[in-house]
Design a protein around this motif. Structure first.
Motif, PDB file in Angstrom:
ATOM      1  N   TRP A 157      13.220  13.359 -43.628  1.00  0.00           N
ATOM      2  CA  TRP A 157      12.678  14.103 -44.604  1.00  0.00           C
ATOM      3  C   TRP A 157      12.044  12.980 -45.746  1.00  0.00           C
ATOM      4  O   TRP A 157      12.442  12.194 -45.859  1.00  0.00           O
TER       5      TRP A 157
ATOM      6  N   ALA B 211      10.488  17.605 -47.310  1.00  0.00           N
ATOM      7  CA  ALA B 211       9.514  18.218 -46.305  1.00  0.00           C
ATOM      8  C   ALA B 211       9.636  17.259 -45.496  1.00  0.00           C
ATOM      9  O   ALA B 211       9.827  15.927 -45.276  1.00  0.00           O
TER      10      ALA B 211
ATOM     11  N   ALA C 143       4.413  16.848 -42.859  1.00  0.00           N
ATOM     12  CA  ALA C 143       3.807  17.951 -43.491  1.00  0.00           C
ATOM     13  C   ALA C 143       3.110  17.621 -44.858  1.00  0.00           C
ATOM     14  O   ALA C 143       3.028  16.609 -45.435  1.00  0.00           O
TER      15      ALA C 143
ATOM     16  N   VAL D 226       8.377  22.505 -44.888  1.00  0.00           N
ATOM     17  CA  VAL D 226       8.631  21.998 -46.147  1.00  0.00           C
ATOM     18  C   VAL D 226       9.782  23.109 -46.807  1.00  0.00           C
ATOM     19  O   VAL D 226       9.555  24.525 -46.526  1.00  0.00           O
TER      20      VAL D 226
ATOM     21  N   LEU E  72       2.972  22.407 -47.986  1.00  0.00           N
ATOM     22  CA  LEU E  72       3.547  22.386 -49.423  1.00  0.00           C
ATOM     23  C   LEU E  72       2.778  23.713 -50.155  1.00  0.00           C
ATOM     24  O   LEU E  72       3.587  24.548 -50.713  1.00  0.00           O
TER      25      LEU E  72
END
Ligand code: GLA
Length: 759
Positions: free
Chosen positions: A188, A232, A236, A243, A301
């Motif tokens: 992540w 995220a 992403a 996310v 996002l």
């Protein structure tokens, strides 16, 4: 919707699924938080996998369960001492310093709506459902209730926890988290929003490789580190990929911990900051955490931002201004600073009314001895030398011009040079026997004290009842010298939280007494920009920095987690008072239009052309205000490193801003506009907003430029073209002169386009 069967809990929103179960040891074990799935019980077992991983030197639950390793289990809520050595959700001391707790399932309850906690809290609707999960320690009568409220349409799960002590001895809470989320892998990125005064909420993205702390210790949410953060997938971006987004409905010290475990897991925790904090619970008492917002999107996002925008607009922002279009204001601060008189203010207001501005705001300098920033805070009555007819008189004169009237206050603060300090030196937060540290020459009132709240309620009510339509609520220093003289505190470590609770009590009382006033929160610009404040005040001052270049970063970061209707943006003077950077008047208008528009400049210094430009900005903004304040914000792709595109989609239009950082000389190609969410079954008319350019900005070329008959840009294209190929925007000035089609895009410039779908 919330479902449960055979110890499995499934929390569903329209596009997400959140699953946990009660495991063989009675712990609430997290299984998955993903885009929406429709799993059978076999599927759920397959997602979790068998319990067959052993860890070399791991502590396990008992001899019968050697593969039950607490440090490798995904928990819904964790505590130390039984083998889980990661960061803990709860650390509570009993028995003279014991902290070990083993929290196991006792009962649960599912119901429509939600229980309302102390302020601030999120509202609920007919679609909202809550799960209350009761856990308690296997030995001590210490109980933890986890609350999960599901908002299906916004893909939000609201989390909070309550700790109850039923021991016949005190329990001291050292750390208590609003939410914990353990993920099954550790690949992540963390995105946080950090900065300082005048550079709030700059987006910072990095891979999670250890333990990250995002924290505020200043007493407020802080512009240093926002409680908003995203986790995220590395692939992403703005429009694609998974996310998760988190924030707390809280305005005080906060701590977010994101820990990559040695066994390839991630733990995410949002809490009140434990630094310097302690909360004592006697037998039968409980502590409820603030609520935390958790959301997930597979649309990047911008997908998470849209969830936040809808959730905050519907369930956090409230009252009669919740959905109402916000007025365009003129604020006196950068126009006059402390140098104000009624006469000067009225001259500003007259000119503002002429331009189409709707609200006039008298900023700092109108009360008590407040002629500069060394004095006067705490004395909430007008300075008659400056306002001979008082607030009432000024308000009546402003109203007679057809404007609404607003003013600035900084209620939580006190100057030593004030009548309030002369009467109540004991109300200051300071340690007896130590000289307190000043900040902007001022000190903080002890908001944990009821007598302070009563004084503020009475004195502010007197001011607010004098036909005031708007209030800007400021707080311009950080907390220091932590000590409260309030005898109700059992431990000085309660001060930070009790301060915020006192602030919330005061704001609740004032909101109830003045429901129609439009409140705007502020703290040295955006030092306390959070959902807690937004639940009392419908909009916030984003930053004292209104420079166009700086605003791109500040607003972009703020828009990640807050709706445009909460984000106040002013067109100010050039050169800018914070950066000394020069920019065009209409260029500054571009980003300022993507939120709640205002002006903060000496309008009396505007020449005729500039006044016309301002009038045009205002009529344009009014025509598209609903879109700008309540539309759906998204980033658009850009193939030029110097340009970014913002879009905002309303009911029947999309408005796009192109922002250019630096003008590329002789780059030899057009900028391209692509709208990936355009509807292929429609056509779109694209019109450029005509921009005012001051010939002075062009130096010696100015004269030839003003001779050109500039052609408006307006074309119609099919949705599929706009979605995939994009269109070439008119040529920009590249060093070889200009003709009737050239767009003048200088350094730090912006251009606006209105895009209307045609069926
Ligand atoms: C803070 C605010 C400004 C202004 C001044 C007044 O800095 O952020 O907008 O109100 O206080 O003192």
């Amino acid at each position: 919707m919330i479902r449960t069967e055979n110890g499995i809990f499934l929390l569903e929103t329209e596009n997400t699924s959140y699953i946990f179960r009660i495991d063989e040891k009675g712990h609430a074990e997290h299984i998955s938080y993903t885009g929406r799935i429709f799993p059978s019980s076999e599927d759920i077992a397959a997602i979790a996998g068998p319990r067959d991983i052993k860890i070399g030197d791991g502590t396990y639950a008992d001899e019968e369960n050697p593969a039950y390793l607490p440090s490798n289990i995904l928990y819904e809520y964790s505590a130390p001492g039984k083998g889980d050595t990661r960061e803990s959700a709860l650390i509570a001391e009993y028995g003279n310093g014991l902290i070990t707790l083993d929290l196991v399932y006792r009962s649960h309850r599912i119901y429509k709506g939600k229980d309302l906690t102390d302020s601030p809290y999120a509202l609920s609707s007919d679609h909202t459902e809550t799960l209350e999960l009761k856990l308690s320690d296997t030995i001590e009568p210490i109980e933890v209730t986890l609350f999960y409220t599901v908002y299906p349409e916004e893909d939000v799960i609201l989390r909070s926890a309550e700790v109850r002590n039923s021991m016949d001895e005190p329990l001291v809470i050292r750390t208590v988290s609003s939410m914990q989320l353990d993920t099954d892998d550790d690949l992540w990125d963390l995105i946080s929003f950090d900065g300082a005064w005048a550079r709030e909420r700059h987006e910072n993205r990095r891979r999670i490789i250890g333990t990250e702390h995002i924290a505020s210790r200043i007493g407020f949410t802080s512009s240093e580190h926002s409680s908003l953060f995203f986790v995220a997938r590395p692939d992403a971006d703005d429009s694609s990929g998974t996310v998760m987004g988190f924030n707390m409905i809280y305005s005080g010290n906060h701590l977010e911990r994101i820990e990559k475990s040695p066994f390839s897991k991630c733990r995410i925790l949002s809490s009140i900051n434990p630094a310097g904090s302690a909360w004592v619970l006697e037998d039968g008492e409980s502590f409820r955490t603030p609520e935390a917002i958790m959301t997930l999107s597979d649309e990047g996002l911008d997908g998470v931002s849209w969830n936040f925008h809808r959730f905050l607009s519907r369930y956090i922002s409230r009252g009669c201004w919740q959905e109402k279009e916000r007025p365009i204001l003129l604020n006196s601060w950068e126009a006059a600073y402390f140098d104000i008189t009624e006469d000067k203010l009225l001259r500003f207001a007259e000119k503002a009314a002429e331009a189409g501005i709707e609200l006039f705001v008298m900023d700092d300098g109108w009360f008590g001895r407040r002629t500069d920033d060394t004095r006067g805070l705490g004395d909430w009555f007008e300075n008659r030398d400056r306002l001979p007819d008082g607030i009432e008189g000024l308000s009546a004169k402003i109203h007679a011009l057809g404007l609404k009237f607003g003013l600035w206050v900084e209620p939580e603060m006190i100057s030593i040079d004030s009548a309030l300090y002369e009467n109540h030196p004991e109300w200051v937060i300071r340690i007896p026997g130590r000289t307190p540290s000043p900040g902007r020459h001022q000190y903080i009132l002890d908001m944990s004290r009821e007598d302070v709240i009563d004084y503020l309620f009475d004195s502010l009510s007197k001011v607010f009842s004098k036909n005031v339509d708007y209030v800007k609520w400021d707080a311009n220093r950080n907390m220091s010298d932590y000590y409260s003289s309030n005898p109700e505190l059992r431990h000085q470590g309660e001060l930070f939280h009790r301060y915020i609770q006192g602030l919330y009590r005061l704001m609740s009382k004032l909101k109830a007494a003045f429901p129609e006033i439009l409140f705007e929160f502020c703290a040295s610009g955006g030092n306390r920009f959070d959902p807690g404040m937004l639940s009392f005040m419908n909009q916030g001052w984003t930053s004292d920095n209104t420079d166009i270049r700086s605003r791109i970063d500040i607003q972009q970061g703020t828009l990640r987690g807050f709706p445009p209707s909460a984000i106040c943006c002013h067109v100010s003077a050039s050169p800018n008072h914070q950066s000394l950077r020069k920019s065009g008047l209409d260029d500054r208008f571009g980003p300022a239009a993507f939120g709640v528009l205002g002006y903060e400049l000496n309008i009396l210094k505007m020449n005729e052309n500039e006044m016309d430009a301002i009038k045009n900005q205002i009529s344009f903004y009014k025509a598209h205000r609903r879109t700008f304040q309540f539309g759906r914000f998204r980033h658009l792709p850009s193939f030029d490193k110097d340009c970014i595109f913002w879009s905002i989609e309303g009911d029947d239009e999309i408005i796009v801003m192109e922002y250019q950082d630096r003008n590329g000389v002789n780059i030899g190609r057009h900028h391209r506009l692509i709208i990936p969410f355009a509807d292929e079954n429609k056509s779109y008319r694209i019109e450029r907003r005509e921009k005012y350019i001051s010939p002075e900005d062009l130096g010696e070329l100015g004269e030839s430029y003003s001779k050109v008959q500039h052609k408006p840009f307006s074309i119609t294209v099919s949705g599929s073209v706009l979605k995939k190929a994009g269109i070439a925007l008119p040529n920009t000035f590249m060093g070889r002169g200009f003709d009737e089609n050239t767009r003048l895009m200088l350094d730090n410039s912006s251009d606006l386009f209105v895009i209307t779908p045609i069926d």
